[in-house]
Design a protein around this motif. Sequence first.
Motif, short mmCIF file in Angstrom:
data_model
loop_
_atom_site.label_atom_id
_atom_site.label_comp_id
_atom_site.label_asym_id
_atom_site.label_seq_id
_atom_site.Cartn_x
_atom_site.Cartn_y
_atom_site.Cartn_z
N VAL A 114 0.85 -1.19 0.00
CA VAL A 114 0.00 0.00 0.00
C VAL A 114 0.89 1.24 0.00
O VAL A 114 1.83 1.34 0.79
N LEU A 115 0.59 2.17 -0.90
CA LEU A 115 1.36 3.41 -1.03
C LEU A 115 0.53 4.59 -0.56
O LEU A 115 -0.66 4.70 -0.88
N GLY A 116 1.14 5.49 0.19
CA GLY A 116 0.49 6.73 0.59
C GLY A 116 0.75 7.78 -0.47
O GLY A 116 1.87 8.28 -0.60
N SER A 117 -0.27 8.13 -1.24
CA SER A 117 -0.10 9.02 -2.39
C SER A 117 -0.30 10.49 -2.03
O SER A 117 -1.33 10.87 -1.45
N ARG A 118 0.67 11.31 -2.43
CA ARG A 118 0.56 12.77 -2.25
C ARG A 118 -0.25 13.41 -3.36
O ARG A 118 -0.54 14.61 -3.30
N ILE A 119 -0.61 12.64 -4.38
CA ILE A 119 -1.28 13.16 -5.56
C ILE A 119 -2.78 12.86 -5.52
O ILE A 119 -3.60 13.69 -5.93
N LEU A 120 -3.14 11.71 -5.02
CA LEU A 120 -4.52 11.23 -5.05
C LEU A 120 -5.45 12.16 -4.25
O LEU A 120 -5.23 12.40 -3.07
N ALA A 121 -6.47 12.71 -4.95
CA ALA A 121 -7.55 13.48 -4.31
C ALA A 121 -7.07 14.70 -3.53
O ALA A 121 -7.64 15.04 -2.49
N GLN A 122 -6.04 15.37 -4.01
CA GLN A 122 -5.60 16.60 -3.35
C GLN A 122 -4.75 17.44 -4.28
O GLN A 122 -4.25 16.96 -5.29
N ASN A 123 -4.59 18.70 -3.92
CA ASN A 123 -3.76 19.63 -4.67
C ASN A 123 -2.39 19.71 -3.99
O ASN A 123 -2.22 20.43 -3.01
N ALA A 189 8.10 -5.72 -6.73
CA ALA A 189 6.77 -6.14 -6.27
C ALA A 189 5.85 -6.43 -7.45
O ALA A 189 5.11 -7.42 -7.45
N ILE A 190 5.90 -5.57 -8.45
CA ILE A 190 5.07 -5.78 -9.64
C ILE A 190 5.48 -7.06 -10.35
O ILE A 190 4.63 -7.83 -10.81
N SER A 191 6.78 -7.32 -10.41
CA SER A 191 7.27 -8.49 -11.15
C SER A 191 6.82 -9.81 -10.52
O SER A 191 6.75 -10.82 -11.21
N VAL A 192 6.51 -9.81 -9.22
CA VAL A 192 6.05 -11.04 -8.57
C VAL A 192 4.53 -11.06 -8.41
O VAL A 192 3.98 -11.95 -7.76
N GLY A 193 3.84 -10.08 -8.99
CA GLY A 193 2.38 -10.09 -8.99
C GLY A 193 1.72 -9.52 -7.76
O GLY A 193 0.58 -9.87 -7.44
N ALA A 194 2.40 -8.64 -7.02
CA ALA A 194 1.82 -8.05 -5.81
C ALA A 194 0.59 -7.21 -6.13
O ALA A 194 0.54 -6.51 -7.15
N ARG A 195 -0.38 -7.27 -5.25
CA ARG A 195 -1.56 -6.41 -5.35
C ARG A 195 -1.22 -5.08 -4.66
O ARG A 195 -0.90 -5.07 -3.47
N ILE A 196 -1.30 -3.99 -5.39
CA ILE A 196 -0.87 -2.69 -4.88
C ILE A 196 -2.06 -1.76 -4.74
O ILE A 196 -2.83 -1.55 -5.69
N GLY A 197 -2.24 -1.20 -3.56
CA GLY A 197 -3.29 -0.23 -3.29
C GLY A 197 -2.70 1.11 -2.91
O GLY A 197 -1.51 1.23 -2.65
N GLU A 198 -3.55 2.13 -2.88
CA GLU A 198 -3.11 3.48 -2.53
C GLU A 198 -4.11 4.13 -1.58
O GLU A 198 -5.31 3.83 -1.62
N VAL A 199 -3.62 5.04 -0.76
CA VAL A 199 -4.47 5.91 0.05
C VAL A 199 -3.98 7.34 -0.15
O VAL A 199 -2.79 7.57 -0.41
N SER A 200 -4.89 8.28 -0.07
CA SER A 200 -4.51 9.69 -0.18
C SER A 200 -3.80 10.12 1.09
O SER A 200 -4.28 9.88 2.21
N CYS A 201 -2.63 10.75 0.92
CA CYS A 201 -1.81 11.10 2.08
C CYS A 201 -1.50 12.59 2.10
O CYS A 201 -0.78 13.09 1.23
N PRO A 202 -2.04 13.33 3.06
CA PRO A 202 -1.65 14.74 3.19
C PRO A 202 -0.18 14.84 3.58
O PRO A 202 0.31 14.05 4.39
#
Length: 276
Positions: A114-123, A189-202
Motif C-alpha cells: 500500500v502506497l500513501g499518495s501525495r497526488i490522489l484526491a488533493q492539490n 513487487a510488480i514483477s512477482v504479482g503483488a496487489r498494490i493499493g493506494e491511500v490519499s496522504c496529506p
Amino acid sequence: MINGRRVGVVLPAYNAATTLARTLAELDRDVIDEIVLVDDASTDQTVPVARELGLEPISHELNVGYGGNQKTCYRRVLELGADIIVMVHPDYQYSPLLVPAMASMIAYGEYDLVLGSRILAQNSVARGMPRYKYVANRFLTLVENIFLQQKLSEYHTGLRAFSSTLLAALPFERNSDDFVFDNQIIAQAISVGARIGEVSCPTRYETDSSSINLGRSIQYGLGVLRTCGQYQLHKHGLRRYAFLDVEPGAVPARLRSAAATANPAPEVRDSAHADG
C-alpha cells in the motif's frame, strides 16, 4: 496487532532530531507492535533524542544512503517477526496517522503493498510541493505506468506498507543504496504479482522536512527511467538484471500465480511456421 497480524513501523532516519517526537506522537501504539529506527550517521542529535523517546535506535557508523538505510530497517523488522511493515519518514513530511488504515488494507487480505499518495484526491502544489517536483512527479509516474503497466497515482512516496510475505520474497538487498531503491522495490513487487493499493496522504513541506536538491533530483529521475527500461528488458528476456531475479521458491504460490497472469512468458514461434 490488526486482525491478528503484528504491525512493525520502520523509521529510516537522517538528521531527524527536530521532527522525531512529532512523528512518534502520531503513531498509534495500540496497533503497532514494533518500532525500528535506523539512524544513517546523522550529524544532529537524532540518536540521543530517539533514546529519550524510548526507542532503541540502530546506528550506522557511516552514511550508507537512503536505500541502504531501508535495507537495515527491513532486515531488522523481519527478524522481529512483524507481519505488516510500514515505512514512515521521521521528518514528519508524511502523516503517521495513516499507519492503521494502510496496515488494515494488508491485514484483511486486500493488498500486499500500500502506497500513501501525495497526488490522489488533493492539490499537492497548494499543500507546498514545489512546482518543479510536481511536474517531475507527474512525468515520471506517467512513464512508469506505461512501462510497468500499472495505474498508480505516484511511485515516489516515502509512506508505504508491505506484507511480510511480499517483503521477504523480494531481493531488496540487491537494490541501490540511493533514492532509486524506492522505485526498484516497486518494480520488484510488480514483477512477482503483488496487489498494490493506494491511500490519499496529506503531506507537509516544512523547513525541517528532508528534501533532496535539484542535482540529486535529476539523478533520481534518470534512475527511475533506467529502472523502467530494465524492467521491460528483463520481462521480455532481452537482458537480465540481478535485482529483478527472484528465486521461484521464495515467492508464495498466490503471488507466483498473479505474476504469471500479469507477466505471461513471451510467445515462442515455431520456426517452421514463421513468416517468410
